[in-house]
Write an enzyme that holds these catalytic residues in place. Structure first.
Site, short mmCIF file in Angstrom:
data_model
loop_
_atom_site.label_atom_id
_atom_site.label_comp_id
_atom_site.label_asym_id
_atom_site.label_seq_id
_atom_site.Cartn_x
_atom_site.Cartn_y
_atom_site.Cartn_z
N ASP A 99 0.83 -1.27 -0.19
CA ASP A 99 0.17 -0.09 -0.06
C ASP A 99 0.91 1.48 -0.02
OD1 ASP A 99 -1.72 -2.12 0.16
OD2 ASP A 99 -2.89 -1.25 2.14
N ASP A 144 -4.71 -0.78 -1.69
CA ASP A 144 -6.08 -0.57 -0.96
C ASP A 144 -6.69 0.03 -2.30
OD1 ASP A 144 -7.29 -0.97 1.36
OD2 ASP A 144 -7.19 1.07 1.95
N HIS A 203 -10.56 0.89 -2.96
CA HIS A 203 -11.86 0.92 -2.33
C HIS A 203 -12.72 1.43 -3.62
CE1 HIS A 203 -10.03 -0.48 1.35
NE2 HIS A 203 -9.75 0.93 1.74
N HIS A 221 -10.57 7.33 1.40
CA HIS A 221 -8.97 7.13 1.02
C HIS A 221 -9.10 5.98 0.00
CE1 HIS A 221 -9.71 3.82 3.83
NE2 HIS A 221 -8.90 3.14 3.45
N LYS A 242 -6.82 -4.94 -2.89
CA LYS A 242 -7.59 -5.60 -2.04
C LYS A 242 -8.69 -4.72 -1.60
CE LYS A 242 -4.36 -4.03 1.43
NZ LYS A 242 -4.93 -3.01 2.17
N CYS A 260 -1.85 -2.31 7.70
CA CYS A 260 -1.77 -3.32 6.48
C CYS A 260 -0.64 -4.10 6.41
CB CYS A 260 -2.14 -2.65 5.28
SG CYS A 260 -3.86 -2.17 5.15
C1 VGL Z 1 -4.65 1.05 5.62
C2 VGL Z 1 -6.18 1.81 7.12
C3 VGL Z 1 -7.16 1.72 6.13
C4 VGL Z 1 -3.13 0.62 5.35
C5 VGL Z 1 -5.78 0.70 4.80
O1 VGL Z 1 -3.01 0.51 4.40
O2 VGL Z 1 -2.56 0.28 6.14
N1 VGL Z 1 -4.94 1.84 6.66
N2 VGL Z 1 -6.93 1.32 4.95
ZN ZN Z 2 -8.45 1.11 3.28
#
Ligand code: VGL
Ligand code: ZN
Length: 192
Positions: A10, A52, A54, A71, A96, A135
Protein backbone atom coordinates in the site's frame (compact mmCIF):
# COMPACT_ATOMS: atom_id res chain seq x y z
CA UNK A 1 15.87 -23.73 -2.86
CA UNK A 2 14.69 -21.03 -0.53
CA UNK A 3 12.88 -18.83 -3.02
CA UNK A 4 12.13 -15.34 -1.80
CA UNK A 5 9.68 -12.62 -2.80
CA UNK A 6 9.26 -8.94 -1.97
CA UNK A 7 5.81 -7.74 -0.93
CA UNK A 8 5.28 -3.97 -0.99
CA UNK A 9 2.17 -2.99 0.97
CA UNK A 10 0.00 0.00 0.00
CA UNK A 11 2.59 2.66 -0.92
CA UNK A 12 -0.18 4.88 -2.31
CA UNK A 13 -0.65 8.65 -2.42
CA UNK A 14 -3.42 8.74 0.18
CA UNK A 15 -1.10 7.09 2.72
CA UNK A 16 1.70 9.57 2.04
CA UNK A 17 2.03 13.20 3.23
CA UNK A 18 -0.54 15.27 1.29
CA UNK A 19 -2.95 12.32 1.08
CA UNK A 20 -6.23 11.84 2.94
CA UNK A 21 -4.91 9.31 5.47
CA UNK A 22 -1.22 10.22 5.65
CA UNK A 23 1.36 8.10 7.42
CA UNK A 24 4.02 10.43 8.86
CA UNK A 25 7.15 10.02 6.74
CA UNK A 26 5.32 7.57 4.50
CA UNK A 27 7.11 8.90 1.44
CA UNK A 28 10.53 8.36 3.02
CA UNK A 29 10.40 4.62 2.41
CA UNK A 30 10.04 5.06 -1.37
CA UNK A 31 13.81 5.20 -2.05
CA UNK A 32 14.73 2.15 0.05
CA UNK A 33 11.86 0.25 -1.58
CA UNK A 34 13.06 1.23 -5.05
CA UNK A 35 16.44 -0.23 -4.17
CA UNK A 36 14.74 -3.41 -2.99
CA UNK A 37 12.71 -3.68 -6.22
CA UNK A 38 15.95 -3.46 -8.23
CA UNK A 39 17.74 -5.94 -5.97
CA UNK A 40 14.96 -8.52 -6.16
CA UNK A 41 14.33 -8.13 -9.89
CA UNK A 42 18.05 -8.33 -10.69
CA UNK A 43 18.09 -11.65 -8.87
CA UNK A 44 15.04 -12.83 -10.82
CA UNK A 45 12.83 -12.76 -7.73
CA UNK A 46 9.12 -11.94 -7.72
CA UNK A 47 8.06 -8.46 -6.60
CA UNK A 48 4.45 -7.90 -5.55
CA UNK A 49 2.75 -4.60 -4.72
CA UNK A 50 -0.58 -4.57 -2.91
CA UNK A 51 -2.94 -1.62 -3.09
CA UNK A 52 -5.97 -0.57 -1.08
CA UNK A 53 -8.59 -0.26 -3.84
CA UNK A 54 -11.92 0.86 -2.45
CA UNK A 55 -15.20 1.77 -4.14
CA UNK A 56 -16.36 5.33 -3.30
CA UNK A 57 -18.98 4.05 -0.83
CA UNK A 58 -16.64 1.72 1.06
CA UNK A 59 -17.78 0.63 4.53
CA UNK A 60 -14.50 1.70 6.16
CA UNK A 61 -15.21 5.38 5.35
CA UNK A 62 -16.55 7.56 8.16
CA UNK A 63 -19.48 8.70 6.02
CA UNK A 64 -20.59 5.02 5.98
CA UNK A 65 -20.00 4.67 9.72
CA UNK A 66 -16.45 3.32 9.38
CA UNK A 67 -13.23 4.38 11.14
CA UNK A 68 -11.38 6.13 8.30
CA UNK A 69 -11.64 9.19 6.09
CA UNK A 70 -12.28 8.51 2.39
CA UNK A 71 -9.04 7.04 0.97
CA UNK A 72 -7.73 4.99 -1.94
CA UNK A 73 -10.87 5.21 -4.06
CA UNK A 74 -10.43 3.14 -7.25
CA UNK A 75 -9.31 5.26 -10.19
CA UNK A 76 -8.56 8.43 -8.18
CA UNK A 77 -5.08 10.01 -7.78
CA UNK A 78 -5.10 9.12 -4.07
CA UNK A 79 -5.22 5.43 -4.95
CA UNK A 80 -2.23 5.63 -7.30
CA UNK A 81 1.14 4.35 -6.15
CA UNK A 82 3.51 7.10 -5.00
CA UNK A 83 4.77 8.71 -8.23
CA UNK A 84 8.43 8.01 -7.40
CA UNK A 85 7.84 4.33 -6.63
CA UNK A 86 9.35 2.30 -9.47
CA UNK A 87 6.44 -0.01 -10.24
CA UNK A 88 7.40 -1.59 -13.58
CA UNK A 89 5.67 -4.19 -15.76
CA UNK A 90 7.23 -7.09 -13.88
CA UNK A 91 5.74 -6.02 -10.54
CA UNK A 92 2.59 -8.00 -9.79
CA UNK A 93 -0.13 -5.65 -8.50
CA UNK A 94 -2.72 -7.06 -6.10
CA UNK A 95 -5.83 -5.02 -5.27
CA UNK A 96 -7.66 -5.57 -1.99
CA UNK A 97 -10.84 -4.42 -0.23
CA UNK A 98 -12.41 -3.82 -3.64
CA UNK A 99 -16.08 -4.20 -2.64
CA UNK A 100 -18.14 -1.84 -0.46
CA UNK A 101 -19.14 -4.29 2.25
CA UNK A 102 -15.77 -5.78 3.12
CA UNK A 103 -12.51 -4.29 4.41
CA UNK A 104 -9.19 -6.08 4.10
CA UNK A 105 -6.03 -4.91 5.82
CA UNK A 106 -4.06 -8.00 4.79
CA UNK A 107 -2.84 -8.45 1.24
CA UNK A 108 -3.86 -12.11 1.60
CA UNK A 109 -7.48 -11.29 2.49
CA UNK A 110 -9.78 -12.01 -0.45
CA UNK A 111 -6.92 -12.02 -3.00
CA UNK A 112 -4.84 -14.59 -4.89
CA UNK A 113 -1.62 -13.60 -3.08
CA UNK A 114 -1.15 -16.96 -1.38
CA UNK A 115 -1.69 -18.99 -4.56
CA UNK A 116 0.64 -16.64 -6.46
CA UNK A 117 3.40 -17.28 -3.91
CA UNK A 118 2.74 -21.04 -3.99
CA UNK A 119 2.77 -21.10 -7.80
CA UNK A 120 6.23 -19.50 -7.70
CA UNK A 121 7.36 -21.97 -5.00
CA UNK A 122 8.24 -19.14 -2.67
CA UNK A 123 9.06 -19.97 0.94
CA UNK A 124 10.43 -16.69 2.25
CA UNK A 125 8.78 -13.26 2.05
CA UNK A 126 10.13 -9.79 2.80
CA UNK A 127 7.40 -7.30 3.63
CA UNK A 128 7.68 -3.51 3.49
CA UNK A 129 5.35 -0.53 3.02
CA UNK A 130 2.45 1.19 4.81
CA UNK A 131 1.19 1.15 7.43
CA UNK A 132 3.19 -0.81 10.01
CA UNK A 133 0.32 -0.86 12.50
CA UNK A 134 -2.44 -1.81 10.03
CA UNK A 135 -1.91 -3.36 6.62
CA UNK A 136 1.76 -4.33 7.07
CA UNK A 137 0.96 -6.03 10.37
CA UNK A 138 -2.07 -7.88 8.98
CA UNK A 139 -0.12 -9.01 5.90
CA UNK A 140 2.81 -10.23 8.01
CA UNK A 141 0.53 -12.16 10.39
CA UNK A 142 -1.27 -13.84 7.47
CA UNK A 143 2.04 -14.71 5.78
CA UNK A 144 3.13 -16.43 8.99
CA UNK A 145 -0.21 -18.26 9.29
CA UNK A 146 0.21 -19.50 5.73
CA UNK A 147 3.62 -20.91 6.71
CA UNK A 148 5.99 -18.49 4.97
CA UNK A 149 9.27 -17.50 6.58
CA UNK A 150 8.47 -13.83 7.07
CA UNK A 151 10.70 -10.78 7.42
CA UNK A 152 9.63 -7.21 8.17
CA UNK A 153 12.01 -4.78 6.46
CA UNK A 154 12.57 -2.33 9.32
CA UNK A 155 13.84 0.64 7.33
CA UNK A 156 11.14 0.27 4.67
CA UNK A 157 7.97 0.40 6.81
CA UNK A 158 6.19 3.32 8.51
CA UNK A 159 3.22 3.43 10.86
CA UNK A 160 0.18 5.66 11.38
CA UNK A 161 0.45 5.70 15.21
CA UNK A 162 -3.15 6.81 15.84
CA UNK A 163 -2.10 6.17 19.45
CA UNK A 164 1.57 6.76 20.34
CA UNK A 165 3.53 3.51 20.31
CA UNK A 166 1.13 1.60 18.01
CA UNK A 167 3.86 0.80 15.48
CA UNK A 168 6.27 -0.44 18.12
CA UNK A 169 3.54 -2.62 19.60
CA UNK A 170 2.70 -3.89 16.10
CA UNK A 171 6.35 -4.89 15.51
CA UNK A 172 6.39 -6.70 18.85
CA UNK A 173 3.18 -8.54 17.95
CA UNK A 174 4.70 -9.61 14.61
CA UNK A 175 7.86 -10.83 16.38
CA UNK A 176 5.80 -12.80 18.91
CA UNK A 177 3.95 -14.45 16.01
CA UNK A 178 7.28 -15.58 14.53
CA UNK A 179 8.29 -12.78 12.16
CA UNK A 180 11.90 -11.64 11.93
CA UNK A 181 13.12 -8.12 11.29
CA UNK A 182 15.84 -7.24 8.83
CA UNK A 183 17.33 -4.08 7.34
CA UNK A 184 17.09 -3.80 3.57
CA UNK A 185 20.89 -3.70 3.15
CA UNK A 186 21.11 -7.10 4.85
CA UNK A 187 18.90 -8.89 2.32
CA UNK A 188 20.98 -11.15 0.09
CA UNK A 189 20.35 -13.79 -2.52
CA UNK A 190 21.95 -17.19 -2.04
CA UNK A 191 22.56 -17.59 -5.75
CA UNK A 192 24.08 -14.13 -6.28
C1 VGL B 1 -4.72 0.96 5.67
C2 VGL B 1 -6.21 2.03 7.04
C3 VGL B 1 -7.23 1.83 6.15
C4 VGL B 1 -3.31 0.51 5.40
C5 VGL B 1 -5.74 0.74 4.76
O1 VGL B 1 -2.95 0.32 4.21
O2 VGL B 1 -2.54 0.35 6.39
N1 VGL B 1 -4.96 1.60 6.81
N2 VGL B 1 -6.98 1.19 5.01
ZN1 ZN C 1 -8.45 1.17 3.40
Amino acid sequence: MNKQALIIVDVQNDFCPGGSLPVPGGDRIVEPINELIAKFQNAGAVVIATRDWHPSNHSSFSEQGGPWPVHCVQGTPGAEFHPDLKINKQVVVISKATTADKDAYSGFDGTNLESLLRDHKISKVFICGLATDYCVKATVLDALKAGFETYVVQDAVRGVDVNAGDSEEAINEMLRAGAKTIRSAEIVFASE
